[in-house]
Design a protein around this motif. Structure first.
Motif, PDB file in Angstrom:
ATOM      1  N   LEU A  22     -13.560  -5.596  -3.293  1.00 46.34           N
ATOM      2  CA  LEU A  22     -12.116  -5.830  -3.330  1.00 46.34           C
ATOM      3  C   LEU A  22     -11.347  -4.643  -2.747  1.00 46.34           C
ATOM      4  O   LEU A  22     -10.404  -4.818  -1.956  1.00 46.34           O
ATOM      5  CB  LEU A  22     -11.669  -6.088  -4.773  1.00 46.34           C
ATOM      6  N   HIS A  23     -11.728  -3.431  -3.133  1.00 43.03           N
ATOM      7  CA  HIS A  23     -11.059  -2.245  -2.591  1.00 43.03           C
ATOM      8  C   HIS A  23     -11.219  -2.175  -1.070  1.00 43.03           C
ATOM      9  O   HIS A  23     -10.253  -1.874  -0.345  1.00 43.03           O
ATOM     10  CB  HIS A  23     -11.635  -0.977  -3.213  1.00 43.03           C
ATOM     11  N   LEU A  24     -12.407  -2.429  -0.586  1.00 44.28           N
ATOM     12  CA  LEU A  24     -12.639  -2.339   0.860  1.00 44.28           C
ATOM     13  C   LEU A  24     -11.812  -3.367   1.615  1.00 44.28           C
ATOM     14  O   LEU A  24     -11.238  -3.064   2.678  1.00 44.28           O
ATOM     15  CB  LEU A  24     -14.124  -2.520   1.172  1.00 44.28           C
ATOM     16  N   LEU A  25     -11.730  -4.589   1.075  1.00 46.12           N
ATOM     17  CA  LEU A  25     -10.944  -5.618   1.759  1.00 46.12           C
ATOM     18  C   LEU A  25      -9.456  -5.290   1.742  1.00 46.12           C
ATOM     19  O   LEU A  25      -8.767  -5.441   2.761  1.00 46.12           O
ATOM     20  CB  LEU A  25     -11.187  -6.985   1.107  1.00 46.12           C
ATOM     21  N   GLU A  26      -8.957  -4.844   0.608  1.00 46.95           N
ATOM     22  CA  GLU A  26      -7.519  -4.546   0.516  1.00 46.95           C
ATOM     23  C   GLU A  26      -7.137  -3.338   1.368  1.00 46.95           C
ATOM     24  O   GLU A  26      -6.057  -3.293   1.955  1.00 46.95           O
ATOM     25  CB  GLU A  26      -7.136  -4.282  -0.935  1.00 46.95           C
ATOM     26  N   LEU A  27      -8.010  -2.344   1.423  1.00 48.49           N
ATOM     27  CA  LEU A  27      -7.671  -1.081   2.085  1.00 48.49           C
ATOM     28  C   LEU A  27      -8.298  -0.932   3.467  1.00 48.49           C
ATOM     29  O   LEU A  27      -8.165   0.127   4.079  1.00 48.49           O
ATOM     30  CB  LEU A  27      -8.127   0.095   1.204  1.00 48.49           C
TER      31      LEU A  27
ATOM     32  N   ALA B 189      -8.673   2.360 -13.449  1.00 51.02           N
ATOM     33  CA  ALA B 189      -7.315   2.858 -13.664  1.00 51.02           C
ATOM     34  C   ALA B 189      -6.941   3.948 -12.674  1.00 51.02           C
ATOM     35  O   ALA B 189      -5.778   4.342 -12.591  1.00 51.02           O
ATOM     36  CB  ALA B 189      -7.170   3.386 -15.088  1.00 51.02           C
ATOM     37  N   GLY B 190      -7.914   4.422 -11.930  1.00 46.18           N
ATOM     38  CA  GLY B 190      -7.659   5.467 -10.942  1.00 46.18           C
ATOM     39  C   GLY B 190      -8.910   5.739 -10.141  1.00 46.18           C
ATOM     40  O   GLY B 190     -10.002   5.237 -10.454  1.00 46.18           O
ATOM     41  N   HIS B 191      -8.733   6.522  -9.099  1.00 41.65           N
ATOM     42  CA  HIS B 191      -9.845   6.859  -8.213  1.00 41.65           C
ATOM     43  C   HIS B 191      -9.843   8.369  -7.974  1.00 41.65           C
ATOM     44  O   HIS B 191      -8.783   9.003  -7.993  1.00 41.65           O
ATOM     45  CB  HIS B 191      -9.710   6.115  -6.886  1.00 41.65           C
TER      46      HIS B 191
ATOM     47  N   ASP C  87      -4.084   5.930  -7.311  1.00 37.81           N
ATOM     48  CA  ASP C  87      -4.213   4.482  -7.310  1.00 37.81           C
ATOM     49  C   ASP C  87      -3.291   3.928  -6.234  1.00 37.81           C
ATOM     50  O   ASP C  87      -2.428   4.645  -5.713  1.00 37.81           O
ATOM     51  CB  ASP C  87      -3.872   3.900  -8.678  1.00 37.81           C
ATOM     52  N   TYR C  88      -3.455   2.668  -5.903  1.00 30.76           N
ATOM     53  CA  TYR C  88      -2.744   2.107  -4.758  1.00 30.76           C
ATOM     54  C   TYR C  88      -2.259   0.695  -5.037  1.00 30.76           C
ATOM     55  O   TYR C  88      -2.725   0.002  -5.938  1.00 30.76           O
ATOM     56  CB  TYR C  88      -3.668   2.080  -3.539  1.00 30.76           C
ATOM     57  N   LEU C  89      -1.308   0.274  -4.221  1.00 23.03           N
ATOM     58  CA  LEU C  89      -0.888  -1.115  -4.104  1.00 23.03           C
ATOM     59  C   LEU C  89      -0.757  -1.432  -2.618  1.00 23.03           C
ATOM     60  O   LEU C  89      -0.240  -0.612  -1.857  1.00 23.03           O
ATOM     61  CB  LEU C  89       0.468  -1.350  -4.777  1.00 23.03           C
ATOM     62  N   VAL C  90      -1.224  -2.603  -2.232  1.00 23.06           N
ATOM     63  CA  VAL C  90      -1.025  -3.086  -0.869  1.00 23.06           C
ATOM     64  C   VAL C  90      -0.165  -4.335  -0.962  1.00 23.06           C
ATOM     65  O   VAL C  90      -0.582  -5.343  -1.547  1.00 23.06           O
ATOM     66  CB  VAL C  90      -2.365  -3.408  -0.179  1.00 23.06           C
ATOM     67  N   LEU C  91       1.041  -4.258  -0.429  1.00 24.15           N
ATOM     68  CA  LEU C  91       1.980  -5.377  -0.462  1.00 24.15           C
ATOM     69  C   LEU C  91       2.136  -5.901   0.955  1.00 24.15           C
ATOM     70  O   LEU C  91       2.861  -5.329   1.762  1.00 24.15           O
ATOM     71  CB  LEU C  91       3.328  -4.933  -1.034  1.00 24.15           C
ATOM     72  N   GLU C  92       1.436  -6.977   1.260  1.00 19.60           N
ATOM     73  CA  GLU C  92       1.449  -7.501   2.622  1.00 19.60           C
ATOM     74  C   GLU C  92       2.670  -8.356   2.925  1.00 19.60           C
ATOM     75  O   GLU C  92       2.956  -8.664   4.068  1.00 19.60           O
ATOM     76  CB  GLU C  92       0.171  -8.312   2.886  1.00 19.60           C
ATOM     77  N   SER C  93       3.376  -8.767   1.895  1.00 12.97           N
ATOM     78  CA  SER C  93       4.602  -9.538   2.102  1.00 12.97           C
ATOM     79  C   SER C  93       5.750  -8.779   1.454  1.00 12.97           C
ATOM     80  O   SER C  93       5.590  -7.658   0.985  1.00 12.97           O
ATOM     81  CB  SER C  93       4.462 -10.936   1.477  1.00 12.97           C
TER      82      SER C  93
ATOM     83  N   LEU D  25     -15.249   7.800  -3.016  1.00 24.43           N
ATOM     84  CA  LEU D  25     -13.876   7.314  -2.848  1.00 24.43           C
ATOM     85  C   LEU D  25     -13.321   6.652  -4.103  1.00 24.43           C
ATOM     86  O   LEU D  25     -12.130   6.787  -4.413  1.00 24.43           O
ATOM     87  CB  LEU D  25     -13.804   6.328  -1.686  1.00 24.43           C
ATOM     88  N   PHE D  26     -14.162   5.898  -4.815  1.00 23.64           N
ATOM     89  CA  PHE D  26     -13.658   5.083  -5.918  1.00 23.64           C
ATOM     90  C   PHE D  26     -14.367   5.337  -7.248  1.00 23.64           C
ATOM     91  O   PHE D  26     -14.016   4.726  -8.256  1.00 23.64           O
ATOM     92  CB  PHE D  26     -13.785   3.594  -5.562  1.00 23.64           C
ATOM     93  N   ALA D  27     -15.374   6.204  -7.266  1.00 22.68           N
ATOM     94  CA  ALA D  27     -16.144   6.497  -8.482  1.00 22.68           C
ATOM     95  C   ALA D  27     -16.741   5.224  -9.077  1.00 22.68           C
ATOM     96  O   ALA D  27     -16.777   5.042 -10.297  1.00 22.68           O
ATOM     97  CB  ALA D  27     -15.286   7.225  -9.512  1.00 22.68           C
ATOM     98  N   LEU D  28     -17.207   4.334  -8.209  1.00 17.13           N
ATOM     99  CA  LEU D  28     -17.828   3.090  -8.656  1.00 17.13           C
ATOM    100  C   LEU D  28     -19.345   3.195  -8.538  1.00 17.13           C
ATOM    101  O   LEU D  28     -19.874   3.805  -7.607  1.00 17.13           O
ATOM    102  CB  LEU D  28     -17.330   1.908  -7.819  1.00 17.13           C
TER     103      LEU D  28
END
Length: 548
Positions: free
Chosen positions: A531-536, A421-423, A388-394, A515-518
């Motif tokens: 959302l995943h594509l935009l964040e990552l 909860a995971g990928h 799983d991931y977090l993107v912190l832009e600030s 990639l995301f099992a969606l």
């Protein structure tokens, strides 16, 4: 009668390793925990045989030829750690017992260890050489221990940085981290790779590691990756039970298990460093001028920082543009791990990856990466690879341990509840990466349209009745009755020309599932696709020349 066993265990690891954000101190603390076990193994080789060693733990048995009592050896081991000029700054517990087999010994030793921990005071170890005075000041890096005499150092190698007063503990750990940085990777690597590495250095700090203006908005950003094995302890106990049940030596079986795991980890490190040197991981090597404290000179430097290594847990820091590829290649490598124990279960791992600015406190980010991996284990499962991931832009980051609460604040309650909860690990990263470059890198998927899709979530819960084929086959007339999300998705597809649209319609569901099992047939899961594509986006397909 059985065997006499002795356990050396580093305790309060995170409090002792991450009491500062200074990289050399963190690295030195982590390396010292591991090397303390090696030190005991060498110093007491005449009496103790190493059964299992890890990043901060060592299990030993008393050799049959030894004439010493285990109680005396345990006291000598304790004194050795207490009086060592570097290891005395860390915290260890030493336990011993007599047991009929290794499984019994491990259970007994861990019970004793936990009991002692519950009874022990929680204190910060501080060694002060010299007289205390009323003018004693705290260490300028961690703020708890007393700053010692003669321990002023430039924490960063630039002329405009003043020297700082350090405690003896921080000073020793920092020096060890600097001294061992270049040589620590050599253990376990092939002679050929060791010879190649003689011409290289590893970058001295996070700023150098992450700096590359060519990557635009990824310049000055890092990826912090925490990885932990799933159920390795249970798998190990099962392996030992079968060996003992078959009349084999349990100690030899434990040593064989450890050797397998360590060999696999060394092979991964060999593979990933070789790819960095060969340019198969882009811009993984830079150049830097070594400061006089380290000998001076200008060298090619590898952009990799390893802060935890040797056991089930690993912690890496890389430039942001290398994070995703590094993690997926780790999963690809570990997928091949097999143990000759007649079990079909794969060795799996849980990982957390955080993308953030290089100046974000590393002790905070490593904890977030660890919490992500724990969340993957608890909610995604321990029987398969997951991340799983977090993107912190600030510079903002979660200040509480409750990631669900953070996700609720970030995405809203409805989206948080449906957030995966995971990928999974990509079954074939090379194929997935090529697809990502076609769909994202070549501009097939219009990012502005993806933002318009996500904007519909601000006022409405993601919903819809159309599956992916129904969405692709919809017309301007039939889409009028669809949800706002589906209308925005339809408009996104309409902007594509014939060939690109066909590629997106066919490849996108496959790539997203890998990639995301969606499931792209479900509107709520498609919402998380966008959302995943935009964040990552920038981290999945890092590109030079990206707009800052």
């Amino acid at each position: 009668m059985g065997h006499h066993f002795l356990l050396v265990e580093g305790v309060n690891l995170y409090a002792n390793i991450y009491d500062t954000d200074q990289l050399s101190v963190i690295r030195g603390s982590s390396f010292l925990y591991k090397d303390a076990v090696t030190h005991i193994q060498k110093e007491f080789a005449a009496d103790l045989e190493a059964v299992s060693t890890g990043a901060s733990s060592g299990l030993f048995c008393l050799k049959m030829a030894s004439t010493k009592a285990i109680e005396g050896i345990a006291e000598a081991v304790t004194q050795s750690l207490r009086t060592h000029p570097q290891f005395r700054h860390l915290t260890f517990l030493v336990e011993h017992c007599q047991a009929g087999d290794i499984l019994q010994a491990k259970r007994q030793l861990w019970a004793q260890l936990h009991f002692r921990q519950l009874r022990a005071l929680t204190l910060t170890p501080d060694v002060f050489e010299g007289k205390h005075t009323s003018r004693d000041e705290p260490c300028e890096l961690e703020g708890i221990r007393i700053a010692a005499n003669r321990t002023q150092r430039k924490v960063q190698a630039t002329l405009d940085k003043p020297k700082r007063h350090l405690s003896l503990s921080v000073f020793q750990r920092r020096e060890y981290g600097r001294q061992q940085k270049q040589s620590y990777y050599l253990n376990g690597l092939s002679d050929d790779l060791q010879n190649r590495l003689a011409k290289y250095r590893f970058v001295p700090d996070i700023e150098t590691l992450c700096e590359n203006p060519a990557y635009g908005n990824l310049n000055g950003k890092m990826a912090v990756i925490y990885i932990d094995g799933n159920g390795f302890g249970k798998r190990q106990d099962s392996y030992l039970q079968k060996a003992i049940g078959a009349g084999q030596d349990g100690i030899a079986a434990q040593q064989a298990f450890d050797d397998c795991i360590q060999t696999w980890r060394n092979q991964f490190l060999e593979d990933i460093i070789t790819k960095m040197l060969d340019g198969k991981l882009p811009d993984a090597v830079t150049r830097f001028s070594e400061d006089e404290e380290d000998g001076g000179g200008n060298f090619p430097a590898i952009r990799l920082e390893t802060l935890l290594w040797g056991g089930d847990e690993m912690l890496f820091v890389l430039p942001a543009w290398l994070g995703t590829s590094f993690l997926q290649q780790f999963f690809t490598h570990t997928r091949l791990w097999e143990l000759d124990d007649q079990q079909q279960e794969q060795f799996t791992h849980a990982a957390g990856i955080v993308f953030c600015k290089a100046k974000t406190p590393i002790r905070i980010i490593q904890n977030l990466a660890r919490k992500l991996a724990e969340r993957v284990k608890d909610k995604y499962g321990r029987d398969k690879d997951g991340w799983d991931y977090l993107v912190l832009e600030s510079v903002d980051y979660p200040t509480r341990d409750d990631l669900d609460a953070y996700f609720g604040k970030r995405y809203g309650t409805a989206l948080q509840q449906s957030r995966p909860a995971g990928h999974p690990s990509a079954p074939n990263w090379q194929v997935a990466e090529a697809s990502l470059h076609r769909l994202l890198g070549d501009g097939m998927l219009p990012i502005r349209q993806l933002y318009r899709i996500v904007d519909t979530f601000n006022s409405n819960e993601p919903q819809g009745t159309l599956d992916w084929n129904g969405l692709c086959d919809a017309t301007q007339e039939t889409i009028q009755e669809a949800s706002l999300q589906e209308q925005a998705e339809f408009q996104m597809l309409r902007t594509l020309d014939g060939a690109n649209r066909t590629t997106v319609e066919q490849e996108l569901p496959v790539m997203i599932e890998q990639l995301f099992a969606l499931d792209m047939d479900e509107a709520k899961e498609r919402a998380w696709c966008w959302l995943h594509l935009l964040e990552l986006w920038d981290y999945l397909i890092p590109a030079k020349g990206a707009k800052p």
